[in-house]
Design an enzyme around this catalytic site. Structure first.
Site, short mmCIF file in Angstrom:
data_model
loop_
_atom_site.label_atom_id
_atom_site.label_comp_id
_atom_site.label_asym_id
_atom_site.label_seq_id
_atom_site.Cartn_x
_atom_site.Cartn_y
_atom_site.Cartn_z
N LYS A 64 8.11 31.98 3.44
CA LYS A 64 8.18 31.16 2.22
C LYS A 64 6.81 30.76 1.69
O LYS A 64 6.68 30.37 0.54
CB LYS A 64 9.05 29.92 2.46
CG LYS A 64 10.51 30.29 2.66
CD LYS A 64 11.46 29.19 2.32
CE LYS A 64 12.88 29.72 2.31
NZ LYS A 64 13.88 28.76 1.96
N LYS A 106 17.26 39.69 3.59
CA LYS A 106 18.56 39.01 3.67
C LYS A 106 19.02 38.57 2.28
O LYS A 106 18.18 38.35 1.38
CB LYS A 106 18.50 37.81 4.62
CG LYS A 106 17.69 36.64 4.12
CD LYS A 106 18.02 35.36 4.91
CE LYS A 106 17.44 34.16 4.19
NZ LYS A 106 18.01 32.90 4.54
N LYS A 113 19.41 32.68 -1.48
CA LYS A 113 19.53 31.85 -2.68
C LYS A 113 18.27 31.87 -3.51
O LYS A 113 18.29 31.64 -4.69
CB LYS A 113 19.62 30.37 -2.31
CG LYS A 113 20.65 30.00 -1.40
CD LYS A 113 20.54 28.51 -1.17
CE LYS A 113 21.84 28.11 -0.58
NZ LYS A 113 21.72 27.14 0.47
P1 ATP Z 1 17.03 30.55 1.33
O1 ATP Z 1 17.23 32.02 1.35
O2 ATP Z 1 16.54 30.00 0.05
O3 ATP Z 1 16.26 30.07 2.53
P2 ATP Z 1 19.64 30.49 2.28
O4 ATP Z 1 20.42 31.37 1.41
O5 ATP Z 1 19.16 30.97 3.60
O6 ATP Z 1 18.43 29.91 1.47
P3 ATP Z 1 20.41 28.01 3.54
O7 ATP Z 1 20.87 26.75 3.00
O8 ATP Z 1 19.01 28.02 4.02
O9 ATP Z 1 20.51 29.19 2.49
O10 ATP Z 1 21.40 28.51 4.66
C1 ATP Z 1 22.65 27.97 4.93
C2 ATP Z 1 23.31 28.74 6.07
O11 ATP Z 1 23.62 30.07 5.64
C3 ATP Z 1 22.44 28.90 7.33
O12 ATP Z 1 23.25 28.74 8.47
C4 ATP Z 1 21.93 30.30 7.23
O13 ATP Z 1 21.64 30.84 8.51
C5 ATP Z 1 23.12 31.01 6.59
N1 ATP Z 1 22.67 32.18 5.85
C6 ATP Z 1 21.80 32.20 4.81
N2 ATP Z 1 21.62 33.44 4.35
C7 ATP Z 1 22.42 34.25 5.10
C8 ATP Z 1 22.69 35.65 5.10
N3 ATP Z 1 22.11 36.43 4.24
N4 ATP Z 1 23.58 36.13 6.00
C9 ATP Z 1 24.20 35.30 6.88
N5 ATP Z 1 23.98 33.97 6.94
C10 ATP Z 1 23.11 33.45 6.07
#
Ligand code: ATP
Ligand code: LTN
Length: 335
Positions: A111, A192, A195
Site C-alpha cells: 500500500k 487479489k 476494493k
Molecule cells: P483492500 O484491498 O483495499 O485492502 P480488501 O478488499 O482487502 O481491501 P478488507 O476490508 O481489507 O477488504 O477485507 C475484509 C476481509 O475480506 C478480510 O478478511 C480479507 O482477508 C478478505 N478479503 C479481501 N479481499 C479478498 C479476496 N480477494 N479474496 C478473499 N478474501 C478477501
C-alpha cells in the site's frame, strides 16, 4: 463456546472476495460460536477518506454484513470507533511491536509502494488490528489469505506481552478457508480482487446489477486455449473464474470441469454470470429490506454497548499488567 472476531474496512465496495473470504464465512460461525464482527473505520482512515463518503460506507458495510445473513440477535455487530478501548490498546501494542516487524508487513509494503507520503497509521495498522482481536479474548479469527501475516503478528505481540507482563491475553488462531481465501482480480489474476483497485472491471461488487455482472464476466481476462480446465499455473485467470463458479454453486471444481468438457469459454462465462447473479440476488434483497427497515442504528448501538462491556474488562487487565493508571476505570469510565 469459542469466541470469533473479525473486521472489514468500510473503505469501498464490498466485493465477491470479501463475500467468500469473509462475510459468508462469518455467517457460518454464528450458530456455534460467540461472534464479534467489527466495521473497522479507524483502519480505513489510514488512507484519506472523504468524511461524507466514509459515514455512508460504514452504514453500507453494516447493511451488507446483515444482508449476507448475519443475525443481530446472535452476533455482536459494531463500529470500531464506537468502542474507545480499541484505540487505547492499539497504542499500548504499538509500544510492544518493533519497527522491524512492522516494516516486514507485506500489506504495508504494497500500500505504500510508489506513494510520495504515507500516514504513520498505515505503518502501525497491524498493532491496532491486534488490539481489535485481543480485546475479546478471541479464539478464532476468520480472514482471507492476505491477513494471515497480520494475525501471526497479533499472536507474537500477545505472547510477548504475556511473557513481559504476565498472562493477560488469549493467543488467537487465524482461520483461513481452503477455498475462497484469495479471489483474484478479473483483469489481472496475479493480483487479489481488491476494493482499492481503481478499475471496477476488476471486481464484482455485491451491489452490481445483472447487466453489470454479465458485462464484467464477459470482459474478464481469460487464458489462451479454449478448454475449461483448472490449471492455476498455466491458466490462472480461468482457474480464478472456476473457483468463483465453484463457490457460487457450492460444488467441487472437478464437477464443473466435467460439465464444460468439450464446450468453450463462451458457454462457461455465460453460465458463470448467471450463477453469480443468483448468488447476489438474495443478498441484494436482504440489503434493501434492512435499509428500508431503519433498524440499523439500534443494531449498531446494541453491538457497541456489548463490545464496550467485554473489551473494557480486558483493557483494564492489560493496563494493570503494564502498571498504567486505572484511576478512571476503563469499565465504568468514571473515577
Ligand atoms: P483492500 O484491498 O483495499 O485492502 P480488501 O478488499 O482487502 O481491501 P478488507 O476490508 O481489507 O477488504 O477485507 C475484509 C476481509 O475480506 C478480510 O478478511 C480479507 O482477508 C478478505 N478479503 C479481501 N479481499 C479478498 C479476496 N480477494 N479474496 C478473499 N478474501 C478477501
Ligand atoms: N486488516 C483487515 C481488517 C481488520 C481485521 C481486524 C480483520 C482490522 N481489524 C481484526 C480481522 C480481525 C483487512 O485489511 N482486511
Amino acid at each position: 463456546m469459542k469466541r470469533v472476531f473479525s473486521g472489514v474496512q468500510p473503505s469501498g465496495v464490498i466485493h465477491l472476495g470479501n463475500y467468500f473470504g469473509a462475510l459468508k464465512r462469518f455467517v457460518d460461525f454464528q450458530d456455534e460460536h460467540e461472534c464479534f464482527y467489527c466495521i473497522v473505520d479507524y483502519h480505513a482512515i489510514t488512507v484519506y477518506q472523504d468524511p461524507k463518503e466514509l459515514s455512508r460506507q460504514i452504514e453500507d458495510t453494516a447493511l451488507y454484513f446483515l444482508a449476507a445473513g448475519l443475525d443481530p440477535q446472535k452476533v455482536t455487530l459494531f463500529v470500531q470507533s464506537d468502542v474507545p478501548c480499541h484505540a487505547e490498546l492499539g497504542w499500548m501494542l504499538q509500544c510492544i511491536a518493533t519497527f522491524g516487524e512492522l516494516s516486514r508487513m507485506t500489506q504495508f509494503k504494497e500500500k505504500s509502494e510508489g506513494k510520495e507520503t504515507v500516514s504513520g497509521g498505515l505503518f502501525t495498522y497491524p498493532a491496532l488490528m491486534a488490539a481489535d482481536i485481543l480485546l475479546y479474548d478471541t479464539d478464532y479469527v476468520p480472514v482471507g489469505e492476505d491477513q494471515k501475516q497480520h494475525v501471526e503478528l497479533c499472536r507474537d505481540l500477545a505472547e510477548r506481552f504475556n511473557s513481559r507482563y504476565g498472562p493477560t491475553f488469549k493467543v488467537p488462531e487465524p482461520l483461513i478457508p481452503e477455498y475462497g481465501a484469495r479471489i483474484k482480480s478479473l483483469q489481472d489474476p496475479t493480483k487479489k480482487m481488491s476494493k482499492s483497485d481503481p478499475n471496477p472491471l476488476s471486481y464484482i461488487s455485491l451491489a452490481d446489477s445483472k447487466d453489470e455482472v454479465a458485462r464484467k464476466i464477459r470482459r474478464a481476462v481469460t487464458d489462451s486455449g479454449r478448454e475449461v480446465v483448472y490449471r492455476p499455473d498455466e491458466k490462472p485467470a480461468l482457474a480464478n473464474l472456476l473457483s468463483i463458479y465453484s463457490l457460487c454453486v457450492n460444488k467441487p471444481i472437478s464437477e464443473i470441469e466435467e460439465m464444460y468438457r468439450g464446450r468453450g469459454y463462451a458457454d462457461f462465462k455465460k453460465d458463470l454470470a448467471d450463477v453469480i447473479i443468483q448468488t447476489l440476488e438474495p443478498v441484494q434483497k436482504r440489503y434493501s429490506e434492512y435499509k428500508q427497515s431503519g433498524v440499523l442504528k439500534d443494531i449498531l448501538s446494541n453491538g457497541a454497548k456489548r463490545a464496550n462491556e467485554v473489551s473494557s474488562a480486558v483493557l483494564k487487565r492489560a493496563k494493570e499488567a503494564m502498571g498504567l493508571s486505572t484511576l478512571i476505570d476503563p469499565v465504568k469510565r468514571t473515577i
